[in-house]
Motif scaffolding. Structure first.
Motif, PDB file in Angstrom:
ATOM      1  N   LEU A   1       0.850  -1.185   0.000  1.00 24.84           N
ATOM      2  CA  LEU A   1       0.000   0.000   0.000  1.00 24.84           C
ATOM      3  C   LEU A   1       0.888   1.237   0.000  1.00 24.84           C
ATOM      4  O   LEU A   1       1.773   1.365   0.849  1.00 24.84           O
ATOM      5  CB  LEU A   1      -0.916  -0.008   1.228  1.00 24.84           C
ATOM      6  N   LEU A   2       0.682   2.126  -0.956  1.00 25.93           N
ATOM      7  CA  LEU A   2       1.409   3.403  -0.996  1.00 25.93           C
ATOM      8  C   LEU A   2       0.510   4.486  -0.413  1.00 25.93           C
ATOM      9  O   LEU A   2      -0.645   4.628  -0.809  1.00 25.93           O
ATOM     10  CB  LEU A   2       1.802   3.760  -2.435  1.00 25.93           C
ATOM     11  N   TRP A   3       1.081   5.253   0.498  1.00 28.46           N
ATOM     12  CA  TRP A   3       0.292   6.203   1.297  1.00 28.46           C
ATOM     13  C   TRP A   3       0.868   7.607   1.144  1.00 28.46           C
ATOM     14  O   TRP A   3       2.062   7.819   1.311  1.00 28.46           O
ATOM     15  CB  TRP A   3       0.347   5.771   2.765  1.00 28.46           C
ATOM     16  N   SER A   4       0.025   8.555   0.831  1.00 26.93           N
ATOM     17  CA  SER A   4       0.376   9.966   0.905  1.00 26.93           C
ATOM     18  C   SER A   4      -0.866  10.728   1.318  1.00 26.93           C
ATOM     19  O   SER A   4      -1.977  10.180   1.304  1.00 26.93           O
ATOM     20  CB  SER A   4       0.897  10.487  -0.442  1.00 26.93           C
ATOM     21  N   GLU A   5      -0.702  11.985   1.678  1.00 29.43           N
ATOM     22  CA  GLU A   5      -1.859  12.773   2.076  1.00 29.43           C
ATOM     23  C   GLU A   5      -2.821  12.974   0.914  1.00 29.43           C
ATOM     24  O   GLU A   5      -4.041  12.971   1.081  1.00 29.43           O
ATOM     25  CB  GLU A   5      -1.406  14.127   2.636  1.00 29.43           C
TER      26      GLU A   5
ATOM     27  N   GLU B   1       7.717  10.467   7.683  1.00 26.40           N
ATOM     28  CA  GLU B   1       6.325  10.116   7.405  1.00 26.40           C
ATOM     29  C   GLU B   1       6.084   8.628   7.676  1.00 26.40           C
ATOM     30  O   GLU B   1       5.040   8.245   8.234  1.00 26.40           O
ATOM     31  CB  GLU B   1       5.980  10.438   5.954  1.00 26.40           C
ATOM     32  N   ALA B   2       7.042   7.793   7.280  1.00 22.38           N
ATOM     33  CA  ALA B   2       6.899   6.350   7.490  1.00 22.38           C
ATOM     34  C   ALA B   2       6.840   6.013   8.985  1.00 22.38           C
ATOM     35  O   ALA B   2       6.063   5.143   9.387  1.00 22.38           O
ATOM     36  CB  ALA B   2       8.055   5.612   6.822  1.00 22.38           C
ATOM     37  N   ILE B   3       7.653   6.683   9.782  1.00 23.09           N
ATOM     38  CA  ILE B   3       7.632   6.449  11.223  1.00 23.09           C
ATOM     39  C   ILE B   3       6.278   6.872  11.796  1.00 23.09           C
ATOM     40  O   ILE B   3       5.656   6.145  12.573  1.00 23.09           O
ATOM     41  CB  ILE B   3       8.766   7.213  11.927  1.00 23.09           C
ATOM     42  N   SER B   4       5.801   8.030  11.387  1.00 20.41           N
ATOM     43  CA  SER B   4       4.530   8.556  11.901  1.00 20.41           C
ATOM     44  C   SER B   4       3.364   7.617  11.577  1.00 20.41           C
ATOM     45  O   SER B   4       2.535   7.318  12.442  1.00 20.41           O
ATOM     46  CB  SER B   4       4.277   9.940  11.305  1.00 20.41           C
ATOM     47  N   ILE B   5       3.301   7.142  10.334  1.00 18.75           N
ATOM     48  CA  ILE B   5       2.207   6.248   9.950  1.00 18.75           C
ATOM     49  C   ILE B   5       2.347   4.893  10.617  1.00 18.75           C
ATOM     50  O   ILE B   5       1.354   4.277  11.030  1.00 18.75           O
ATOM     51  CB  ILE B   5       2.153   6.115   8.416  1.00 18.75           C
ATOM     52  N   GLY B   6       3.588   4.410  10.800  1.00 17.09           N
ATOM     53  CA  GLY B   6       3.798   3.172  11.528  1.00 17.09           C
ATOM     54  C   GLY B   6       3.251   3.251  12.940  1.00 17.09           C
ATOM     55  O   GLY B   6       2.668   2.293  13.462  1.00 17.09           O
ATOM     56  N   MET B   7       3.410   4.412  13.586  1.00 19.56           N
ATOM     57  CA  MET B   7       2.871   4.603  14.927  1.00 19.56           C
ATOM     58  C   MET B   7       1.336   4.530  14.924  1.00 19.56           C
ATOM     59  O   MET B   7       0.708   3.954  15.806  1.00 19.56           O
ATOM     60  CB  MET B   7       3.316   5.943  15.497  1.00 19.56           C
ATOM     61  N   LYS B   8       0.692   5.107  13.896  1.00 17.59           N
ATOM     62  CA  LYS B   8      -0.778   5.080  13.798  1.00 17.59           C
ATOM     63  C   LYS B   8      -1.300   3.659  13.636  1.00 17.59           C
ATOM     64  O   LYS B   8      -2.366   3.311  14.160  1.00 17.59           O
ATOM     65  CB  LYS B   8      -1.225   5.915  12.602  1.00 17.59           C
TER      66      LYS B   8
ATOM     67  N   SER C   1       7.563  12.363   0.027  1.00 15.92           N
ATOM     68  CA  SER C   1       6.824  12.178   1.275  1.00 15.92           C
ATOM     69  C   SER C   1       5.980  10.911   1.305  1.00 15.92           C
ATOM     70  O   SER C   1       5.375  10.599   2.332  1.00 15.92           O
ATOM     71  CB  SER C   1       5.912  13.383   1.530  1.00 15.92           C
ATOM     72  N   GLY C   2       5.908  10.172   0.192  1.00 17.65           N
ATOM     73  CA  GLY C   2       5.107   8.962   0.160  1.00 17.65           C
ATOM     74  C   GLY C   2       5.685   7.868   1.043  1.00 17.65           C
ATOM     75  O   GLY C   2       6.884   7.822   1.305  1.00 17.65           O
ATOM     76  N   VAL C   3       4.800   6.986   1.504  1.00 13.48           N
ATOM     77  CA  VAL C   3       5.190   5.898   2.399  1.00 13.48           C
ATOM     78  C   VAL C   3       4.694   4.578   1.817  1.00 13.48           C
ATOM     79  O   VAL C   3       3.576   4.488   1.314  1.00 13.48           O
ATOM     80  CB  VAL C   3       4.599   6.108   3.812  1.00 13.48           C
ATOM     81  N   ASN C   4       5.547   3.564   1.880  1.00 16.79           N
ATOM     82  CA  ASN C   4       5.229   2.219   1.410  1.00 16.79           C
ATOM     83  C   ASN C   4       4.898   1.357   2.625  1.00 16.79           C
ATOM     84  O   ASN C   4       5.700   1.264   3.559  1.00 16.79           O
ATOM     85  CB  ASN C   4       6.448   1.664   0.657  1.00 16.79           C
ATOM     86  N   ILE C   5       3.727   0.736   2.629  1.00 21.86           N
ATOM     87  CA  ILE C   5       3.287  -0.078   3.765  1.00 21.86           C
ATOM     88  C   ILE C   5       3.009  -1.505   3.294  1.00 21.86           C
ATOM     89  O   ILE C   5       2.354  -1.701   2.271  1.00 21.86           O
ATOM     90  CB  ILE C   5       2.002   0.495   4.399  1.00 21.86           C
ATOM     91  N   THR C   6       3.497  -2.481   4.034  1.00 17.95           N
ATOM     92  CA  THR C   6       3.113  -3.867   3.801  1.00 17.95           C
ATOM     93  C   THR C   6       1.974  -4.180   4.759  1.00 17.95           C
ATOM     94  O   THR C   6       2.148  -4.118   5.974  1.00 17.95           O
ATOM     95  CB  THR C   6       4.286  -4.824   4.051  1.00 17.95           C
ATOM     96  N   VAL C   7       0.793  -4.506   4.213  1.00 13.68           N
ATOM     97  CA  VAL C   7      -0.389  -4.733   5.051  1.00 13.68           C
ATOM     98  C   VAL C   7      -0.814  -6.193   4.979  1.00 13.68           C
ATOM     99  O   VAL C   7      -0.542  -6.893   4.017  1.00 13.68           O
ATOM    100  CB  VAL C   7      -1.557  -3.817   4.623  1.00 13.68           C
TER     101      VAL C   7
END
Length: 322
Positions: free
Chosen positions: A151-155, A314-321, A278-284
């Motif tokens: 999952l690629l995440w940006s605002e 940004e990746a750290i912040s979203i990981g915390m969420k 600023s994009g973040v890559n997430i493995t879900v």
């Protein structure tokens, strides 16, 4: 804040530099991050950046020190002279791989709550003998879950992928009803974890014009539409298939919260154009929460101290969420 891991990625790239820059930008992260990677390269960048961090090299979480930057070095015998900054090397691939593998072990034990990954190089990874296509596949192999996705995440825009690191020919075959439905479920569950009460999901078509009722391909009729209908029957707010040349624009303008992309470039191109820094890559979908920068090792600027830490923050912040 819970303790979390950061893997330095390939030590020959910008990973160690942006990791220290991210820690320098946030004092809380200094106290809660466990770094995975070469102690020698961290000391080098610590001196070059003038930060004055003190590192605590531990072997178990019980050796944690509150007044230091804690790290786990998977190959402590490596010296600075062994690392060729800016080069693709087998050693760089080996260090990157072992850093990721050990971070997963720490996460599965519950020593850390999540893992944030700095970039590795796929060629270096293969030179070291580890035939994985990237981080997503490593996490998929060593952690657990019935299905997972990138999952690629940006605002501005978010996209989750039915397939990623396979050929375009294989991607067409991977577009099955079962897989599309799995990815819709993963999109819905992930956004709910991040605070969306009822995520609005758009499913992109595979073919031009989303197949134009079978004129340009039958994948939509045979697989994508049945998956969307099944998800709707479960109460998920999903629409599609929507022509891929317009669906991302609609999502960016606020019509949807996330797009289900059918293959790697379909989702990556719009995300990287809008949010490369600023994009973040997430493995879900796995039992280890993993977020990552959405850029590469940038060997061309490695060691020049000009790399941006914005995506890592940004990746750290979203990981915390999550």
């Amino acid at each position: 804040m819970k303790r979390f891991g950061i893997t330095l990625g390939d030590p020959c790239g910008i990973g160690p530099e942006i990791t220290l820059k991210a820690l320098y930008a946030n004092e809380l992260y200094q106290r809660h991050a466990l770094l995975f990677g070469s102690h020698a390269i961290l000391e080098y960048y610590n001196q070059e950046l003038g930060y004055g961090f003190v590192f605590n090299a531990l072997t178990t979480i019980d050796s944690w020190k509150e007044d230091a930057i804690n790290l786990y070095d998977p190959i402590p015998s490596v010296t600075l002279a062994d690392i060729q900054i800016g080069k693709v090397t087998a050693l760089g691939g080996e260090l990157a791989f072992q850093s990721v593998r050990t971070s997963i072990e720490f996460a599965l034990r519950g020593d850390i709550s999540s893992v944030v990954t700095a970039p590795l190089n796929k060629e270096a990874l293969h030179l070291a003998g580890h035939k994985f296509a990237g981080h997503t596949e490593i996490f998929g192999f060593y952690s657990h879950g019935p299905s997972y996705a990138m999952l690629l995440w940006s605002e501005k825009l978010k996209a989750i992928h039915v397939s990623t690191h396979i050929s375009l020919r294989q991607a067409c075959d991977a577009c099955t009803k079962e897989r599309v439905l799995d990815v819709i479920h993963l999109a819905d569950a992930t956004l709910k974890k991040a605070g969306y009460a009822c995520p609005r999901i758009a499913v992109a078509g595979l073919n031009p014009h989303a197949g134009e009722n079978g004129l340009f391909g039958t994948e939509e009729l045979e697989h994508i539409i049945p998956a969307v209908e099944a998800a709707r029957g479960e109460g998920i707010a999903v629409e599609g298939p929507i022509p891929p040349d317009t669906v991302f624009l609609k999502a960016m303008k606020g019509g949807y919260d996330i797009v289900v992309a059918m293959y790697h470039d379909q989702g990556h191109i719009p995300l990287k154009m809008l949010a490369f820094d600023s994009g973040v890559n997430i493995t879900v979908g796995l039992d280890v929460v993993r977020t990552s920068v959405d850029h590469g090792t940038a060997f061309d600027i490695a060691g020049k101290l000009v790399a941006s830490e914005k995506s890592l923050l940004e990746a750290i912040s979203i990981g915390m969420k999550l």
